[in-house]
Design a protein around this motif. Structure first.
Motif, PDB file in Angstrom:
ATOM      1  N   MET A   1       8.123   1.469  -2.172  1.00 58.58           N
ATOM      2  CA  MET A   1       9.316   2.214  -2.558  1.00 58.58           C
ATOM      3  C   MET A   1      10.405   2.138  -1.496  1.00 58.58           C
ATOM      4  SD  MET A   1       7.237   5.549  -4.005  1.00 58.58           S
ATOM      5  CE  MET A   1       8.665   6.585  -4.350  1.00 58.58           C
ATOM      6  N   SER A   2      10.051   1.616  -0.305  1.00 63.33           N
ATOM      7  CA  SER A   2      10.994   1.555   0.815  1.00 63.33           C
ATOM      8  C   SER A   2      11.619   0.172   0.936  1.00 63.33           C
ATOM      9  CB  SER A   2      10.284   1.896   2.131  1.00 63.33           C
ATOM     10  OG  SER A   2       9.725   3.190   2.079  1.00 63.33           O
ATOM     11  N   ASP A   3      12.803   0.099   1.533  1.00 64.26           N
ATOM     12  CA  ASP A   3      13.485  -1.168   1.752  1.00 64.26           C
ATOM     13  C   ASP A   3      12.915  -1.893   2.968  1.00 64.26           C
ATOM     14  OD1 ASP A   3      15.276  -0.894  -0.372  1.00 64.26           O
ATOM     15  OD2 ASP A   3      16.630   0.337   0.835  1.00 64.26           O
ATOM     16  N   GLU A   4      13.002  -3.218   2.948  1.00 67.74           N
ATOM     17  CA  GLU A   4      12.756  -4.083   4.094  1.00 67.74           C
ATOM     18  C   GLU A   4      11.447  -3.752   4.790  1.00 67.74           C
ATOM     19  OE1 GLU A   4      16.403  -3.184   6.060  1.00 67.74           O
ATOM     20  OE2 GLU A   4      17.528  -4.686   4.956  1.00 67.74           O
ATOM     21  N   THR A   5      11.510  -3.521   6.112  1.00 63.89           N
ATOM     22  CA  THR A   5      10.288  -3.311   6.886  1.00 63.89           C
ATOM     23  C   THR A   5      10.096  -1.846   7.263  1.00 63.89           C
ATOM     24  OG1 THR A   5      11.519  -3.815   8.910  1.00 63.89           O
ATOM     25  CG2 THR A   5      10.338  -5.634   7.857  1.00 63.89           C
ATOM     26  N   HIS A   6      10.545  -0.917   6.421  1.00 55.99           N
ATOM     27  CA  HIS A   6      10.482   0.492   6.747  1.00 55.99           C
ATOM     28  C   HIS A   6       9.097   1.104   6.531  1.00 55.99           C
ATOM     29  CE1 HIS A   6      15.126   0.854   6.106  1.00 55.99           C
ATOM     30  NE2 HIS A   6      14.796   0.276   7.239  1.00 55.99           N
ATOM     31  N   LEU A   7       8.175   0.357   5.976  1.00 53.74           N
ATOM     32  CA  LEU A   7       6.842   0.853   5.675  1.00 53.74           C
ATOM     33  C   LEU A   7       6.946   2.066   4.751  1.00 53.74           C
ATOM     34  CD1 LEU A   7       5.144   0.392   9.175  1.00 53.74           C
ATOM     35  CD2 LEU A   7       4.955  -1.092   7.177  1.00 53.74           C
ATOM     36  N   CYS A   8       5.943   2.956   4.827  1.00 57.39           N
ATOM     37  CA  CYS A   8       5.933   4.116   3.939  1.00 57.39           C
ATOM     38  C   CYS A   8       6.762   5.265   4.528  1.00 57.39           C
ATOM     39  CB  CYS A   8       4.495   4.578   3.710  1.00 57.39           C
ATOM     40  SG  CYS A   8       3.561   4.878   5.234  1.00 57.39           S
ATOM     41  N   ARG A   9       7.259   6.116   3.648  1.00 58.51           N
ATOM     42  CA  ARG A   9       7.892   7.367   4.078  1.00 58.51           C
ATOM     43  C   ARG A   9       6.951   8.511   3.728  1.00 58.51           C
ATOM     44  NH1 ARG A   9      13.076   4.953   1.966  1.00 58.51           N
ATOM     45  NH2 ARG A   9      12.337   5.653  -0.067  1.00 58.51           N
ATOM     46  N   LYS A  10       6.823   9.471   4.622  1.00 56.89           N
ATOM     47  CA  LYS A  10       5.862  10.554   4.403  1.00 56.89           C
ATOM     48  C   LYS A  10       6.210  11.367   3.163  1.00 56.89           C
ATOM     49  CE  LYS A  10       3.276  14.163   6.786  1.00 56.89           C
ATOM     50  NZ  LYS A  10       3.073  14.903   8.060  1.00 56.89           N
ATOM     51  N   THR A  11       7.498  11.576   2.906  1.00 56.47           N
ATOM     52  CA  THR A  11       7.892  12.347   1.719  1.00 56.47           C
ATOM     53  C   THR A  11       7.432  11.650   0.440  1.00 56.47           C
ATOM     54  OG1 THR A  11      10.075  11.277   1.845  1.00 56.47           O
ATOM     55  CG2 THR A  11       9.862  13.494   2.788  1.00 56.47           C
ATOM     56  N   ASP A  12       7.596  10.321   0.377  1.00 60.17           N
ATOM     57  CA  ASP A  12       7.137   9.562  -0.793  1.00 60.17           C
ATOM     58  C   ASP A  12       5.611   9.602  -0.891  1.00 60.17           C
ATOM     59  OD1 ASP A  12       9.728   8.838  -1.529  1.00 60.17           O
ATOM     60  OD2 ASP A  12       9.686   7.024  -0.291  1.00 60.17           O
ATOM     61  N   TYR A  13       4.956   9.463   0.256  1.00 59.19           N
ATOM     62  CA  TYR A  13       3.485   9.497   0.304  1.00 59.19           C
ATOM     63  C   TYR A  13       2.956  10.808  -0.282  1.00 59.19           C
ATOM     64  CZ  TYR A  13      -1.033  10.353   2.628  1.00 59.19           C
ATOM     65  OH  TYR A  13      -2.343  10.683   2.901  1.00 59.19           O
ATOM     66  N   LEU A  14       3.506  11.917   0.161  1.00 56.23           N
ATOM     67  CA  LEU A  14       3.039  13.227  -0.317  1.00 56.23           C
ATOM     68  C   LEU A  14       3.361  13.409  -1.800  1.00 56.23           C
ATOM     69  CD1 LEU A  14       4.068  15.446   2.731  1.00 56.23           C
ATOM     70  CD2 LEU A  14       1.756  14.709   2.102  1.00 56.23           C
ATOM     71  N   LYS A  15       4.479  12.829  -2.231  1.00 58.58           N
ATOM     72  CA  LYS A  15       4.877  12.959  -3.629  1.00 58.58           C
ATOM     73  C   LYS A  15       3.921  12.233  -4.566  1.00 58.58           C
ATOM     74  CE  LYS A  15       8.775  12.029  -6.735  1.00 58.58           C
ATOM     75  NZ  LYS A  15      10.170  11.492  -6.823  1.00 58.58           N
ATOM     76  N   VAL A  16       3.508  11.012  -4.185  1.00 55.01           N
ATOM     77  CA  VAL A  16       2.675  10.209  -5.102  1.00 55.01           C
ATOM     78  C   VAL A  16       1.178  10.432  -4.904  1.00 55.01           C
ATOM     79  CG1 VAL A  16       4.463   8.431  -5.234  1.00 55.01           C
ATOM     80  CG2 VAL A  16       2.605   8.176  -3.575  1.00 55.01           C
ATOM     81  N   LEU A  17       0.776  11.084  -3.821  1.00 51.59           N
ATOM     82  CA  LEU A  17      -0.651  11.256  -3.533  1.00 51.59           C
ATOM     83  C   LEU A  17      -1.424  11.851  -4.711  1.00 51.59           C
ATOM     84  CD1 LEU A  17      -2.978  11.056  -1.491  1.00 51.59           C
ATOM     85  CD2 LEU A  17      -2.266  13.281  -0.580  1.00 51.59           C
ATOM     86  N   PRO A  18      -0.949  12.925  -5.350  1.00 52.70           N
ATOM     87  CA  PRO A  18      -1.728  13.491  -6.472  1.00 52.70           C
ATOM     88  C   PRO A  18      -1.843  12.546  -7.659  1.00 52.70           C
ATOM     89  CG  PRO A  18      -0.087  15.061  -5.673  1.00 52.70           C
ATOM     90  CD  PRO A  18       0.254  13.730  -5.071  1.00 52.70           C
TER      91      PRO A  18
END
Length: 314
Positions: free
Chosen positions: A289-306
């Motif tokens: 979901m992130s651009d280029e080499t930004h890896l994961c964002r914690k907000t996105d991680y927590l959002k999709v985890l469930p």
């Protein structure tokens, strides 16, 4: 939580940019580049840091490019244990074509290693009983196919566990060598099918290959990615499939390393394999979901985890 030490033997200074259209002939005017420290183990440590965990990264660096990588790691708050590489650290370049949204990735070779035994001993100095060592990325040029198995034997003497995400000849050696088992072996879909020598059309095909690798003593846990279908995990006791959520893909760079980072953090924290797979899938989804080499964002991680569903496979 156990200590985590990531290992990157062929790191790179990752440079990403974009142009209006990629075509042969004329000079292509690129936008201002973004630079980040690159290499499998480095990206695993970066994703662990982003998700709120901690790790040290053992990295082989040299020259001005190596200095840049070390500086960028420090800026991100990553503790680097630097081993002198034989020659200048490499660069890699990712260029996005704005007209199509496609990304072109150019990866240069790294320095050639004539002797890797001092490297193994140096890594062993930085582990202790219970340490989860994570080696991710390609073997450096010159390293023998047996390098990871040799490293695993040495780290086992210190009571450390080794999680491996590699490819090519090193992966094929691991699969056929009668050596001490790894703790975890993780492979992406292309690597898995190259190892199998045939397409793995179904989840059951991946499970069967994973079970064979476990039964052959290659690893205690085998994780096999299946692209958009998710990932399969096989151990002596169970087989699991984690199904990722549907998200908008912006860049696939770092998805596998983000998966390994979150999974490693979970395993080091004593989570169950079920939890480790769920967290790995969430981090991978957040990375794309992130651009280029930004890896994961914690907000996105927590959002999709469930939304990352783990299923037991009979």
């Amino acid at each position: 939580m156990s200590d985590i030490l990531t290992i990157t033997l062929n790191p790179a200074l990752d440079i990403s940019t974009a142009v209006d259209n990629v075509r042969p002939g004329p000079k292509l005017r690129c936008e201002a580049p973004a630079m980040s420290p690159g290499g499998g183990g480095i990206n695993v440590s970066r994703s662990i840091h982003i998700l709120g965990g901690s790790s040290a990264t053992f990295v082989a660096l040299a020259g001005e490019t190596g200095h840049w990588v070390r500086t960028l790691l420090a800026e991100e708050g990553i503790k680097a244990i630097v081993f002198e590489a034989p020659s200048e650290t490499r660069e890699s370049i990712a260029v996005m074509d704005r007209s199509t949204g496609e990304q072109y990735r150019f990866v240069l070779p790294g320095p050639h290693w004539a002797d890797t035994q001092p490297l193994i001993e140096a890594i062993a100095e930085h582990v202790k009983p219970g340490t989860l060592a994570v080696i991710s990325g390609s073997n450096p040029p010159g390293a023998p196919d047996s390098f990871i198995s040799d490293l695993n034997d040495r780290l086992s003497e210190s009571g450390a566990r080794l999680l491996v995400d590699t490819s090519g000849a090193a992966l094929h050696y691991l699969a056929r060598a009668e050596r001490a088992p790894l703790y975890v072996l993780r492979m992406d879909q292309v690597e898995t099918e190259m190892l199998a020598g045939t397409p793995l059309s179904t989840v059951r095909d991946s499970v069967d290959l994973g079970r064979k690798l476990v039964q052959d003593g290659v690893a205690e846990i085998v994780v096999l990615a299946r692209g958009a279908e998710g990932s399969v995990m096989v151990s002596e006791d169970e087989a699991l499939l984690v199904v990722p959520p549907k998200v908008t893909v912006r860049s696939k760079i770092g998805a596998g390393d983000s998966f390994v980072g979150a999974m490693s953090m979970a395993l080091a924290n004593g989570d169950t394999p079920h939890q480790a797979m769920q967290k790995g899938a969430a981090a991978a989804a957040a990375a794309v979901m992130s651009d280029e080499t930004h890896l994961c964002r914690k907000t996105d991680y927590l959002k999709v985890l469930p939304d990352c569903i783990v299923e037991q496979i009979d």
